[in-house]
Write a protein that holds these residues in place. Structure first.
Motif, PDB file in Angstrom:
ATOM      1  N   PRO A 181      39.455  49.243  35.226  1.00  0.00           N
ATOM      2  CA  PRO A 181      39.451  49.704  36.619  1.00  0.00           C
ATOM      3  C   PRO A 181      38.640  48.778  37.523  1.00  0.00           C
ATOM      4  N   GLY A 182      39.229  48.430  38.661  1.00  0.00           N
ATOM      5  CA  GLY A 182      38.548  47.574  39.628  1.00  0.00           C
ATOM      6  C   GLY A 182      38.703  46.085  39.379  1.00  0.00           C
ATOM      7  N   SER A 183      39.350  45.706  38.253  1.00  0.00           N
ATOM      8  CA  SER A 183      39.435  44.274  37.935  1.00  0.00           C
ATOM      9  C   SER A 183      40.727  43.632  38.443  1.00  0.00           C
ATOM     10  N   LYS A 242      43.372  42.081  40.755  1.00  0.00           N
ATOM     11  CA  LYS A 242      43.426  41.441  42.071  1.00  0.00           C
ATOM     12  C   LYS A 242      44.732  40.666  42.176  1.00  0.00           C
ATOM     13  N   MET A 276      43.037  39.931  36.253  1.00  0.00           N
ATOM     14  CA  MET A 276      42.705  41.242  35.681  1.00  0.00           C
ATOM     15  C   MET A 276      41.869  41.044  34.431  1.00  0.00           C
TER      16      MET A 276
END
Length: 217
Positions: free
Chosen positions: A60-62, A64, A80
């Motif tokens: 999660p959050g990685s 782009k 990612m």
């Protein structure tokens, strides 16, 4: 009606709503030093050890998705981090142990087809993985540890995918696949069911002799 249109038309095709794969590619990762400390007092030689891997996921959050002027039209730079969890299952003398773990983070910085489109249409990035143990070693006196240490060499195939939900046309109509049977309640399952319909066994009585030996000497 205008242009002869009365609201009816012949429809000899079907449309289905599916997750279309717009692009996918293959990456590999190999880890030659995955160390797992086993329970103390365990004799590894008398145990069955199995490693079960889960499908990878994107941290999660990685994720782009970046534009770049050096890429072909419709392509994006996709970054990612992939995480893969596993469980070491140990069966030893009737006792079962489970040791969860996670492989080292797998960073990806790749180029994928990810075209610009209307704002309402959403692409998803997913990953599929297949991991396997290539080699393993158990050391009972590793680094002064009181417990045995399992060292794994793990190879992983990673397939990132760009998917989007679209309506596809089938050139012919297929029949609906109706449920093939009614559900059977578990409460209705009995070991006697097969027995009630079983044939009378041929070996109920002892086998008869086909030869009669004379009595006496």
């Amino acid at each position: 009606m205008p242009n002869g249109y009365n609201g009816l038309y012949e429809r000899d095709f079907d449309c289905i709503l599916v997750d279309k794969v717009f692009d996918s590619c293959l990456k590999k990762a190999c880890f030659d030093d995955i160390r797992i400390e086993l329970p103390a007092g365990l004799d590894p030689q008398s145990c069955d050890i199995e490693v079960c891997f889960e499908n990878g996921c994107i941290m999660p959050g990685s994720l782009k998705i970046l534009d770049s002027t050096i890429l072909p039209e419709g392509c994006k730079r996709v970054k990612m981090v992939v995480l893969i969890n596993y469980i070491v299952e140990i069966n030893c003398n009737g006792r079962c142990y489970e040791i969860p773990g996670t492989l080292p983070e797998i960073p990806l910085d790749i180029v994928m087809y990810h075209p610009d489109t209307r704002p309402e249409f959403k692409f998803d990035i997913i990953v599929e993985t297949r991991s396997e143990v290539l080699d393993q070693l158990i050391e009972e006196d590793y680094g002064g540890c009181e417990s045995p240490v399992l060292t794994l060499v793990v190879g992983t195939f990673i397939i990132p995918k760009v998917i989007g939900k679209v309506q596809l046309k089938l050139d012919q109509q297929f029949p609906y696949c109706v449920p093939p049977r009614e559900c059977k309640d578990f409460a209705d399952v009995s070991a006697c069911d097969d027995f009630e319909s079983a044939e009378f066994p041929d070996d109920f009585y002892p086998e008869q002799s086909h030869y009669i030996y004379p009595c006496g000497n």
